[in-house]
Design a protein around this motif. Structure first.
Motif, PDB file in Angstrom:
ATOM      1  N   THR B  24      90.469 -50.249-104.325  1.00  0.00           N
ATOM      2  CA  THR B  24      89.380 -50.029-103.495  1.00  0.00           C
ATOM      3  C   THR B  24      87.922 -50.797-104.148  1.00  0.00           C
ATOM      4  OG1 THR B  24      88.717 -47.708-104.488  1.00  0.00           O
ATOM      5  CG2 THR B  24      90.254 -47.883-102.428  1.00  0.00           C
ATOM      6  N   GLU B  27      87.394 -48.468-107.096  1.00  0.00           N
ATOM      7  CA  GLU B  27      88.152 -48.767-108.310  1.00  0.00           C
ATOM      8  C   GLU B  27      87.813 -50.226-108.889  1.00  0.00           C
ATOM      9  OE1 GLU B  27      92.033 -47.759-106.044  1.00  0.00           O
ATOM     10  OE2 GLU B  27      92.490 -48.701-107.975  1.00  0.00           O
ATOM     11  N   ASN B  40      83.173 -40.985-108.631  1.00  0.00           N
ATOM     12  CA  ASN B  40      84.450 -40.525-107.884  1.00  0.00           C
ATOM     13  C   ASN B  40      84.205 -39.243-107.654  1.00  0.00           C
ATOM     14  OD1 ASN B  40      86.984 -40.231-106.554  1.00  0.00           O
ATOM     15  ND2 ASN B  40      88.112 -41.665-107.984  1.00  0.00           N
ATOM     16  N   GLY B  43      87.722 -39.404-103.545  1.00  0.00           N
ATOM     17  CA  GLY B  43      88.531 -40.711-103.043  1.00  0.00           C
ATOM     18  C   GLY B  43      88.883 -40.705-101.462  1.00  0.00           C
ATOM     19  N   SER B  44      88.146 -39.798-100.605  1.00  0.00           N
ATOM     20  CA  SER B  44      88.721 -39.870 -99.312  1.00  0.00           C
ATOM     21  C   SER B  44      87.421 -39.752 -98.155  1.00  0.00           C
ATOM     22  CB  SER B  44      89.722 -38.721 -99.127  1.00  0.00           C
ATOM     23  OG  SER B  44      89.062 -37.445 -99.493  1.00  0.00           O
ATOM     24  N   GLY B  45      86.340 -40.123 -98.831  1.00  0.00           N
ATOM     25  CA  GLY B  45      85.341 -40.455 -97.906  1.00  0.00           C
ATOM     26  C   GLY B  45      84.617 -39.104 -97.503  1.00  0.00           C
ATOM     27  N   THR B  51      79.035 -43.612-102.539  1.00  0.00           N
ATOM     28  CA  THR B  51      78.015 -44.282-101.497  1.00  0.00           C
ATOM     29  C   THR B  51      77.392 -45.721-102.106  1.00  0.00           C
ATOM     30  OG1 THR B  51      77.600 -42.392-100.272  1.00  0.00           O
ATOM     31  CG2 THR B  51      76.062 -44.357 -99.830  1.00  0.00           C
ATOM     32  N   ASN B  60      81.294 -45.659 -97.958  1.00  0.00           N
ATOM     33  CA  ASN B  60      81.902 -45.138 -99.144  1.00  0.00           C
ATOM     34  C   ASN B  60      82.905 -46.167 -99.968  1.00  0.00           C
ATOM     35  OD1 ASN B  60      81.005 -42.266 -98.615  1.00  0.00           O
ATOM     36  ND2 ASN B  60      82.573 -42.312 -97.071  1.00  0.00           N
ATOM     37  N   CYS B  62      85.088 -45.781-101.662  1.00  0.00           N
ATOM     38  CA  CYS B  62      86.403 -45.490-101.721  1.00  0.00           C
ATOM     39  C   CYS B  62      87.366 -45.923-100.610  1.00  0.00           C
ATOM     40  CB  CYS B  62      86.565 -43.830-102.062  1.00  0.00           C
ATOM     41  SG  CYS B  62      86.091 -42.899-100.790  1.00  0.00           S
ATOM     42  N   LEU B  63      86.639 -46.285 -99.522  1.00  0.00           N
ATOM     43  CA  LEU B  63      87.046 -46.550 -98.252  1.00  0.00           C
ATOM     44  C   LEU B  63      86.743 -48.244 -97.783  1.00  0.00           C
ATOM     45  CD1 LEU B  63      86.441 -43.386 -95.928  1.00  0.00           C
ATOM     46  CD2 LEU B  63      88.459 -43.886 -97.521  1.00  0.00           C
ATOM     47  N   VAL B  64      86.814 -49.137 -98.847  1.00  0.00           N
ATOM     48  CA  VAL B  64      86.421 -50.348 -98.565  1.00  0.00           C
ATOM     49  C   VAL B  64      87.206 -50.976 -99.814  1.00  0.00           C
ATOM     50  CG1 VAL B  64      84.874 -52.179 -98.762  1.00  0.00           C
ATOM     51  CG2 VAL B  64      83.985 -50.325 -98.150  1.00  0.00           C
ATOM     52  N   LEU B  65      88.130 -52.080 -99.406  1.00  0.00           N
ATOM     53  CA  LEU B  65      88.991 -52.581-100.291  1.00  0.00           C
ATOM     54  C   LEU B  65      88.257 -53.678-100.968  1.00  0.00           C
ATOM     55  CD1 LEU B  65      92.534 -52.919 -98.393  1.00  0.00           C
ATOM     56  CD2 LEU B  65      91.762 -51.331-100.058  1.00  0.00           C
TER      57      LEU B  65
END
Lengths: 760, 159, 289
Positions: B24, B27, B40, B43-45, B51, B60, B62-65
């Motif tokens: 993500t 990371e 962090n 990790g799950s939005g 943000t 978020n 954590c929700l983008v690669l």
């Protein structure tokens, strides 16, 4: 030393000053537990039990060990065992026998999420993959979650070697009930016979988590000579040192712990979880090991508060005198003994002079994570029950709830059920301020209700060490041993500046590691501003003494003729024309005239100030859906003296909102196998910004005479009365008793339905 | 696992990083680039601690690669100040004591910045709903909301 | 430990080819607000991610003669910024905008919400009430199905291997028609719907109901149309008797479960309450159009 608390024209105390660590925190520069990286660092992941209660038959780690990138695998075999503790069972939360088993399960697992094995690998991905290769065989056992069920003769027993401690002896058979704390006075039977009205009610509260946003995280580095360096997010790195060293049989001096910035604690970061695992894996692999809990692991495996079942009975005369009060409470300690039973006894009925009273609180093991402290441990659930009955009694005799409390209010010299004698306290002032507050008489809208409750906490003092140094240019460093959870470095600086009479910007407060500082107990129980602050004051006064001696030497006069005023040494000899020497001037001379000037203090502070907090909450209920929202919230609290008012207000507001969450939506949800269902922030529902109103605060200042600046703890009372006040508001909104927390919508809707049925 | 090379702009600087497909943005920032200012919390939005602003939208991390960010413009808390000059939001957070432990602060500052870019004159309710995706456990949100409203006022005056 | 592959095709055909050959564990990746969470919680371990966000037509909202076409990769935030769409189907848009926080809105897609097939998905009841149509591309060509045929069971859609949703069609809304979506959550934000209700109505010149659709979410394995609602409303005005019957019909249509978000009793009762409230809002919007 007499504390003169009459002075109020302070230069810094009580002013809104900038906190010294603020800039780092708004720029992303501050470093928390997971913000540390070391060359060659390995990543540790923990395998956790999927069962609430089971015997471990075997663990086969061979495939995990063989996976490329895995450098170390451990089970309880690598964590030293410690013998059972013996009566009279002093600090139970530091019981090494239990801690060893909680850190890593030995022959049994006691909760869903209990650590069973751990892997250190070159990446988190590899470590997680290795966990899947560890083969654990369990014999699943029946489990129990409710504390009253857990003491039933047929209940599954968690520890075959735990017996109920009954004061000189123990029970014959093993039991989940470890012990009961009792506090009593007077004659209950007589007291109830004098009552005109008696109310008896049962209550329950679900366990809740502290909800700190930063998960537990640490990095451990060890060396071949047996030394350990640990970086961890904690409320007390000296306690962490003691626990790790004690558990792993390492000399204290060889373990050096640095506290990172901490992203919330509230009592939940007062003990060890992953640190010993990281240390052992580092010892085994010869490399630094990072261990960070995921959010799911935090919920499954770190200690929440107790859940409770309570029976309260109180009696009152029609003139408003409370004649008797009795409470019996069952606390879920989690997998190992240590529910805060003694503290609950201390806080039961603590605001009221009741001649005949008794509180009995039971410490019961159940298949959940071992509990940890959460902001006044044991008190909020006790207040929820007791204050509900107090409010009901007031209603029954037709007395205003504040007047009722005023009539029975404790004052200096009265005693709690735990035996504490109240010193100078601000309860009456808090109650009077409540009556005069506009919130108290503001009109309510449709479907709205107002609730009121009182909370108490005794606070702590204890061991704190401080080391302050005067530098050549007149600036000062103040080093303490207490992690800064919510702005305490600011208060340290303010008190030091007030003593010295210089600008706060010239003082740099830091949190030192365990190798650089004397023992300091946890940043908990609101002891830091009190005890560490006191030690700061002592250390600065020592510096001032040395500065006066230096001036005396320079002026060739008697040190008794030198005093410190507004940042300068002045000669007090009458008829003298000696020009004062500033701090900066003296600092510049020091090393040439005797040596560097420093002050330090190692104290065991007593005389912490008990404090009371009253909360007024207005809620609005949707009677068709059970939705509840807080519309107005006021916190009125005796804060002793607000050294940093911004942060005192912040404590009050933060505790209030935690209380709203506790009252309305926070709870642990288990399936019928005892597995935790809500392991994340999605379904463990803490208040978000749109759930709460502005929180008004009234800082009542009745200084604590035992502290140089009159400090009382502020962090705890604010949570103690919050769930009770919210619950009372809901009761008044819908006209129905609410005796079980949380008051989630299905519960509230059902109660509304009962009201409707009654009306029809 | 194959690594992708991704070219982005982060806080105005050209940054190229290598990442695995499953990593993500959170990371990438923290582990690959050592930028630990993005936190962090879950990790799950669900908590908003991570943000950041990507192509002018708050998301978020954590929700983008990492792999999908070729050419993207990323803003993190580390880039909020201009040299030594704090952003009005940062300044107001300090002035209003809108942080205690500070772990949620980077995420909230980014979210507030994005909110005010879209709605420079929000009501208290709009600020609260705007920040609903950012959990804070310490402050009870009161001083945060006041700080955002005050920063908004100052930013309107300055523009 | 399986290796994960990431592909970002530029055309629908290329995406179909990747998905058809990608095996059971290939996944379409748009907003990722469900997918990445499931990967994080180790609920799924995909082997291939097919990112559709670089396929131009999936990013567009276009107003065609009889429909508005919403590309599969259009985010909730973008939906809300399209004034024309908001005016036409406010209920559908408000449903999507209830998904998560603003941060989630910047990424989440209506198609993703549909394809994740959670019984509690917010967009689905609103789309059913709007008579949405799902456009699907696949190895056997393109096809279109009514939206209620998509979710089959919790987590499962009727798509076959290699197929993916390219866009969603909402019919042009006639005059004197309106829609609304309401849900119940315990907090004010950030929760999964405990009950969701989507309603659309059209009103005759004489003020009686010309047509009505009501769909429920989170009270059965998949979102469902409440057939009885149409019968109760059509030809009537929205008076107390009609509302009472509507509430009863909604409650009757529920077959919910007890879980960490709500009980059977609670969901059943609240479904009725929200059905009335949503119907009133949709009616009001219809009267204003």
């Amino acid at each position: 030393m007499i504390n003169d608390n009459s002075k109020t024209n302070f230069q810094w105390v009580g002013k809104r000053t900038r906190r010294p660590d603020g800039v780092d925190k708004v720029t992303g520069r501050a470093r928390y537990g997971d913000d540390m990286s070391m060359p060659g660092m390995l990543h540790c992941k923990v395998l956790r039990s999927p069962h609430a209660h089971a015997r471990i038959i075997s663990i086969d780690t061979s495939k995990a060990t063989a996976l490329k990138g895995v450098k170390g695998v451990l089970t309880s075999a690598e964590i030293p065992d410690h013998p059972l503790s013996k009566p009279p069972y002093a600090p139970i939360i530091n019981d090494m026998h239990d801690i060893s088993r909680n850190v890593m399960a030995r022959d049994k697992v006691f909760y869903d999420g209990h650590a069973v094995a751990a892997v250190a690998a070159t990446s988190e991905r590899i470590a997680k993959a290795a966990l899947k290769l560890i083969d654990v065989k369990y014999e699943i056992l029946p489990h129990v979650l409710d504390p009253i069920e857990a003491v039933h003769p047929d209940a599954p027993i968690l520890h075959e070697d735990q017996f109920t401690y009954l004061g000189g002896k123990t029970s014959e058979k093993p039991s989940n009930l470890f012990r009961s704390s009792v506090g009593e006075r007077g004659d209950l039977e007589k007291g109830f016979s004098e009552a005109d009205i008696i109310v008896e009610r049962d209550f329950s509260s679900a366990p809740v988590h502290q909800g700190y946003i930063e998960p537990l995280a640490c990095v451990a580095t060890t060396s071949e000579d047996g030394c350990v360096e640990l970086w961890t997010t904690t409320q007390g790195h000296f306690v962490i040192r003691a626990l790790c060293a004690g558990l792993l049989n390492i000399e204290l001096a060889k373990v050096r712990v640095t506290a990172s910035e901490i992203g919330g604690g509230f009592g939940g970061k007062n003990t060890i979880y992953g640190e010993p695992i990281a240390i052992r894996l580092s010892q085994m692999t010869g490399r630094p090991v990072r261990m960070v809990m995921s959010r799911t692991e935090v919920f499954r495996a770190s200690g929440p508060t107790v859940g409770s079942r309570t029976h309260v009975k109180m009696g009152v005369k029609t003139d408003g005198t409370i004649t008797a009060a009795e409470a019996e409470t069952w606390y879920q300690a989690g997998a190992f003994k240590g529910a805060p039973t003694g503290r609950a006894v201390e806080t039961y009925f603590s605001a009221y002079t009741i001649a005949n009273a008794k509180a009995t609180v039971h410490d019961v093991c159940v298949n959940r994570p071992k509990v940890a402290a959460y902001r006044a441990p044991g008190a909020p659930m006790a207040a929820f029950a007791a204050e509900a009955v107090i409010n009901e009694l007031a209603g029954r005799i037709g007395m205003d709830p504040v007047d009722f409390r005023l009539k029975n209010a404790v004052t200096e010299g009265d005693q709690s059920l735990g035996g504490s004698v109240y010193g100078s306290i601000g309860l009456i002032e808090v109650l009077n301020q409540t009556k005069n507050h506009p919130h108290y008489s503001a009109p309510l809208g449709p479907n709205q209700g107002r609730g009121l409750a009182l909370g108490y906490w005794m606070h702590g003092g204890g061991l704190s060490s401080v080391s302050s140094h005067l530098l050549d240019d007149g600036t000062v460093t103040v080093a303490t041993g207490n992690p800064d959870i919510g702005g305490s470095r600011s208060s340290m600086r303010v008190m030091a500046a007030e003593e010295l009479g210089i600008d706060i910007e010239l003082i740099k407060p830091i949190v030192a590691d365990t190798g650089s500082m004397g023992y300091s107990h946890l940043t908990a129980g609101s002891r830091t501003t009190f005890a560490t602050g006191w030690a700061v004051v002592n250390s600065i006064r020592e510096i001032i003494g040395k500065l006066c001696a230096l001036a005396a030497k320079k002026w060739e006069i008697d040190v008794a003729d030198v005093s410190w005023e507004a940042g300068q040494a002045v000669s007090t000899k009458s008829g003298d024309s000696i020009k004062p020497l500033t701090l900066k001037e003296l600092a510049g001379m020091a090393t040439k005239m005797g040596g560097a000037i420093a002050g330090h203090s190692e104290i065991n502070a007593g005389g912490a100030g008990a404090a009371f907090c009253l909360q007024l909450v207005d809620v609005e209920v949707d009677p068709e859906t059970g939705f509840v929202i807080a519309k107005r919230h006021t916190v009125i609290q005796d804060v002793g003296r607000a050294i940093s008012p911004d942060y005192v207000e912040g404590q009050m507001q933060g505790g209030a909102v935690q209380g709203i969450g506790w009252a309305l939506n926070e709870e642990y949800v288990y399936d019928d196998q005892g597995r935790l269902q809500n392991t994340g922030f999605l379904d463990y529902r803490m208040p978000v910004a749109s759930d709460v109103p502005m929180i008004d605060t009234v800082l009542v200042e009745v200084p604590n005479p035992n502290h140089p600046y009159g400090v009382r703890g502020v962090g705890e009372p604010t949570l103690v009365s919050a769930p009770a006040a919210v619950a009372n508001a809901v009761e008044n909104a819908i006209g129905q008793q609410m005796s079980s927390l949380p008051l989630s919508p299905p519960t509230v809707l059902k109660a509304c339905g009962q009201v409707q049925n009654a009306a029809e | 696992m194959a690594r992708h090379f991704v070219s982005t702009t982060i806080n105005g600087d050209e940054v190229e990083f290598a990442c695995q497909p499953g990593q993500t943005l959170l990371e990438v920032l923290r582990t690959e680039l050592g930028m630990t200012g993005t936190k962090n919390g879950c990790g799950s939005g669900d908590c908003g601690a991570c943000t950041v602003i990507v192509n002018d939208r708050p998301v978020n991390a954590c929700l983008v690669l990492g792999v999908e960010l070729e050419g993207a413009d990323i803003e993190t808390n580390e880039g909020m100040a201009k040299g030594n000059q704090l952003h009005p939001l940062q300044q107001k957070f300090l002035d209003h004591a809108a942080l205690q432990c500070g772990i949620c602060t980077p995420g909230i500052l980014n979210m507030a910045k994005a909110l005010l870019a879209k709605n420079p004159d929000p009501t208290e309710s709009e600020v609260r709903y705007g920040l609903a995706g950012n959990l804070c456990r310490c402050t009870g949100y009161d001083k945060i909301v006041r700080a955002v409203l005050d920063a908004a006022k100052e930013m309107r005056v300055n523009n | 430990m399986t290796d994960l592959r990431y592909e970002s095709p530029k055309t629908t055909e290329a995406a179909v080819a990747l998905l058809a050959d990608g095996g059971q564990m290939a996944r379409v990746f748009a907003g990722g607000t469900d997918l990445l969470v499931q990967m994080h919680e180790e609920m799924i371990e995909p082997t291939l991610l097919v990112d559709i966000k670089n396929i131009q037509e999936t990013r567009e909202i276009s107003f065609e003669p009889d429909f508005v076409r919403i590309g599969a990769a259009v985010t909730g935030a973008e939906l809300g910024e399209n004034d024309k769409l908001v005016a036409m189907w406010p209920g559908v848009v408000e449903a999507v905008e209830l998904i998560g926080s603003y941060q989630v809105q910047g990424r989440a897609t209506i198609a993703g919400n549909l394809c994740n097939a959670s019984p509690a998905a917010d967009s689905v009841p609103a789309m059913i009430a709007a008579k949405a149509i799902v456009c699907i591309a696949g190895p056997n060509g393109a096809r279109e199905i009514p939206v209620e045929q998509m979710p089959v069971s919790p987590g499962k859609t009727s798509l076959s291997q290699g197929e993916f949703v390219t866009s969603i069609l909402l019919p042009n809304r006639p005059d004197r028609a309106g829609d609304a979506y309401l849900r119940f959550i315990p907090r004010t934000e950030m929760d999964i719907a405990v009950v969701g209700v989507g309603v659309s109505v059209a009103i005759n010149a004489d003020g009686t109901c010309a047509s009505a659709l009501l769909a429920l979410g989170a009270v059965s394995a998949t979102a469902k149309l409440v057939g009885a609602a149409s019968n109760i409303l059509v030809g009537k005005k929205l008076d107390d008797n009609v509302l009472e019957a509507l509430a009863a019909a909604a409650s009757d249509a529920c077959s919910p479960i007890d879980d960490k978000r709500g009980t059977i009793e609670f969901r059943t009762k609240v479904a009725g309450v929200l059905a009335c409230r949503a119907a009133k809002i949709a009616w009001q919007r219809a009267e204003n159009n």
